[in-house]
Design a protein around this motif. Structure first.
Motif, short mmCIF file in Angstrom:
data_model
loop_
_atom_site.label_atom_id
_atom_site.label_comp_id
_atom_site.label_asym_id
_atom_site.label_seq_id
_atom_site.Cartn_x
_atom_site.Cartn_y
_atom_site.Cartn_z
N VAL A 149 0.82 -1.23 0.00
CA VAL A 149 0.00 0.00 0.00
C VAL A 149 0.85 1.27 0.00
O VAL A 149 0.52 2.25 -0.66
N LEU A 242 -5.14 2.59 -5.06
CA LEU A 242 -5.14 1.23 -4.51
C LEU A 242 -5.90 0.27 -5.43
O LEU A 242 -5.53 -0.89 -5.58
N ILE A 248 -4.36 -5.92 -4.23
CA ILE A 248 -5.14 -5.25 -3.18
C ILE A 248 -6.61 -5.49 -3.49
O ILE A 248 -7.05 -5.31 -4.63
N VAL A 280 -8.37 -4.21 2.06
CA VAL A 280 -8.52 -2.82 2.55
C VAL A 280 -10.02 -2.53 2.67
O VAL A 280 -10.76 -2.71 1.71
N GLN A 296 -6.49 -2.28 7.08
CA GLN A 296 -6.36 -3.40 6.15
C GLN A 296 -6.12 -4.68 6.94
O GLN A 296 -5.53 -4.66 8.02
#
Ligand code: NAI
Ligand code: X15
Length: 335
Positions: A149, A242, A248, A280, A296
């Protein structure tokens, strides 16, 4: 082209997953895994068709248990181009001379120190620097989750500082020995925890510190991430950055806990319920007085698995472009 010959030394939580992920690729293959004792995990490895190697002194025990070993650990290492060392933290360093003697490349995991390999790896942050290297360390599960991230957000907006608080799962689901089972343990008491400094072994310019505790759960870790950014941005900008990352996954839709994330992993039929992506919580992404906050969750048993595959590909010079390797790894394992 001949496939790269990969051995897994230490077939536990991480080793068994790395073996299956390597076997799923078309440019590398597992030539053997090592087990110290002929226990239930060795029996499954045998059933799955992996050649098992063992310490020379234990070969007879494997024979007696009906799962004859293919040879000693030293013989396995001789046959490999690269060994992925997945022995427990602190044990891996004693294998370095073995790998040097055999002239094989080696990857260690996050339980070892950065200095052992001299290069700490995360696929999106520094794939290219691992190209052709002999020794690499894939950073720990929590550190991998942080790099995934921090790197893209820093690239997009610049970072003044990062502060992270980690709620770490006490131990893995198969472990009947460790705790705590009824306590919250600041761990380590002395700050920072290793995670902030470890992020800097991958992305040196990040100003980061971290504090961690152990909590009585086995499913996942949870991070509270706070980043002070250099350039102005809003929640939508962060979601866009993201959202562009294949490793992710945004969670919401009634997912309020790690238990529900694990249920999703089961429902989408992931092997061993693995959740390779950072999870997340979209609703947690908040900008407050110019600082970014979010939660997260990190599935400790599996998050480093695709990173190990990419590290192999870089070190074996099978692909020079990190983005291409990430896509290839993802596709082969079903991410
Ligand atoms: N479990 C986790 O959540 C994560 C672990 N890591 C790191 O991965 C590494 C491995 O951890 P785990 O897979 O959890 O450990 P584990 O204890 O589940 O597995 C280690 C395996 O190595 C074997 N082993 C023990 N001593 C050995 C030796 N001298 N030679 C060969 N094999 C030996 C054990 O029998 C076991 O099969 C550590 O560095 C750890 O810090 C990294 C990310 C997450
Ligand atoms: O690498 C891990 O965590 P870490 O990033 O907190 O060191 C794994 O969850 C292993 O941790 P453990 O040493 O508590 O088994």
């Amino acid at each position: 082209m001949a496939k790269a010959k990969i051995a897994v030394n230490g077939y536990g939580t991480i080793g068994k997953r790395v073996a299956d992920a390597v076997q799923a690729q078309d440019d590398m293959e597992i030539i053997g895994i090592s087990k110290t004792k002929p226990n239930y995990e060795a029996a499954v490895a045998h059933q799955l068709g992996y050649d098992i190697y063992a310490p020379a002194a234990n070969l007879e025990a494997f024979e007696k248990a009906g799962m004859p070993a293919a040879g000693s650990v030293e013989e396995m290492i001789e046959k490999a181009d690269l060994v992925v060392d997945c022995t427990p933290g602190g044990i891996g360093k004693s294998n370095k001379t073995l790998y040097e003697k055999a002239g094989v490349k080696a990857i260690w995991q996050g339980g070892e120190d950065h200095e052992l390999a001299g290069y700490s790896f995360n696929a999106i942050a520094n794939y290219e620097g691992a190209f052709g290297l002999d020794f690499v360390r894939v950073v720990s599960c929590n550190t991998t989750g942080l790099c995934r991230v921090i790197y893209p957000i820093d690239k997009a907006f610049g970072t003044k500082k990062v502060r992270v608080t980690l709620a770490r799962r006490a131990t893995d689901p198969n472990d009947i020995k460790k705790g705590p089972i009824n306590a919250i343990v600041p761990n380590p008491i002395k700050l920072p925890s290793h995670h902030g400094p470890d992020v800097k072994t991958v992305i040196p310019h990040i100003n980061i510190t971290s504090a961690a505790m152990k909590i009585p759960t086995t499913l996942m870790h949870v991070h509270t991430v706070n980043m002070e950014l250099k350039n102005e941005c809003n929640v939508e900008d962060i979601v866009e950055v993201l959202g562009s990352q294949s490793r992710i996954r945004f969670v919401g839709q009634g997912i309020t806990s790690t238990a529900e994330i694990m249920e999703v992993a089961r429902d989408i039929k992931r092997p061993r319920n693995d959740m390779w992506e950072n999870c997340v919580w979209t609703d947690s992404i908040t900008m407050h007085e110019g600082e970014l906050y979010f939660f997260q969750a990190i599935h400790q048993e599996s998050i480093v698995v695709p990173e190990n595959v990419d590290a192999i590909r870089a070190m074996m010079e099978l692909e020079s472009d990190g983005a291409k390797s990430i896509l290839k790894t993802n596709k082969a394992i079903g991410l």
